[in-house]
Design a protein around this motif. Sequence first.
Motif, PDB file in Angstrom:
ATOM      1  N   VAL A  52      24.918  -6.833 -20.446  1.00 44.74           N
ATOM      2  CA  VAL A  52      25.413  -6.475 -19.193  1.00 44.74           C
ATOM      3  C   VAL A  52      24.272  -7.505 -18.041  1.00 44.74           C
ATOM      4  O   VAL A  52      23.089  -6.936 -18.103  1.00 44.74           O
ATOM      5  N   SER A  53      24.539  -8.585 -17.831  1.00 40.55           N
ATOM      6  CA  SER A  53      23.558  -9.596 -17.282  1.00 40.55           C
ATOM      7  C   SER A  53      23.686  -9.878 -15.725  1.00 40.55           C
ATOM      8  O   SER A  53      23.176 -10.659 -15.003  1.00 40.55           O
ATOM      9  N   LYS A  54      24.506  -8.619 -15.022  1.00 39.65           N
ATOM     10  CA  LYS A  54      24.517  -8.767 -13.592  1.00 39.65           C
ATOM     11  C   LYS A  54      23.074  -8.659 -13.006  1.00 39.65           C
ATOM     12  O   LYS A  54      22.122  -8.043 -13.481  1.00 39.65           O
ATOM     13  N   THR A  55      22.886  -9.497 -12.087  1.00 41.32           N
ATOM     14  CA  THR A  55      21.543  -9.687 -11.456  1.00 41.32           C
ATOM     15  C   THR A  55      20.513 -10.412 -12.367  1.00 41.32           C
ATOM     16  O   THR A  55      19.408 -10.941 -11.983  1.00 41.32           O
ATOM     17  N   VAL A  56      21.045 -10.751 -13.362  1.00 38.97           N
ATOM     18  CA  VAL A  56      20.021 -11.440 -14.505  1.00 38.97           C
ATOM     19  C   VAL A  56      20.217 -13.020 -14.421  1.00 38.97           C
ATOM     20  O   VAL A  56      21.334 -13.462 -14.277  1.00 38.97           O
TER      21      VAL A  56
END
Length: 250
Positions: A52-56
């Motif tokens: 999960v790469s949200k905000t990344v």
Amino acid sequence: MSITPATHSSSPIPPIDRADDTRARLDLINTRIASACQRAGRASSEVTLVAVSKTVSAARIRSAIDCGVRILGENRVQEASPKMAELSDLPSELGVRWHFIGHLQSNKARRAVELFETIHSVDTISLAERLDRAAAELGRRLRILLEVNLGGESSKSGMAGDDVATAAEKIARCNDIDLVGLMTVPPYHEQAEKVRPYFRKLRELRDELRAIVGDSCSELSMGMSHDFEIAIEEGATVVRVGTALFGSRQ
Ligand SMILES: *Cc1c(COP(=O)(O)O)cnc(C)c1O
């Protein structure tokens, strides 16, 4: 109220975006997945990791892909779209795929079909039908999961467990989307063990669904950083892990 960080002001925390750290964290997650599978008498190959790469940032996602991550999970179309554009130079042989895991507004459905291979968070029949129309227009196929709100929390999206069978029967008539399973985000508990009944319930719903729509509907997307091992013990086929891989989000 203003919150001032009390510590670390003079000794900066080492950046967590070094490839070595990502590799070590990924190794650890894969080891933990393997152990949970072993405890449950399952093969590790039965469980897929969605990172999960949200905000990344795109740069850190690229490092994770270098380390072996192949499926990325994002929860906002506007955030994902420029990051995916930045990573569009990745060779297609790598087989990188993007999954949508957040609440999807119907006016973003078409864009989501363009960008994502799988949508975990379909919470209404009308959204499914809209995705189906968009997929037909775009000449694509889309995998979807129904999100179930098992805790009945009004702050979370997802349909009631009782509505899943009816929705699945309607969606089975759609031509361009494939219903592949169920997803849930259970209520948060400090003690991860307390969420086990929710995971078990989702598996039971999946089993009932499989009897109606067939074996193609077998995915169970459940388990996040603090509870993915319990989810695997209860049958998860997809775990969605963010902070354990990328570190805490701002
Ligand atoms: C953010 C998010 C995750 C990952 O959560 P972590 O606790 O960071 O692992 C998983 N699923 C959904 C739907 C999310 O929004």
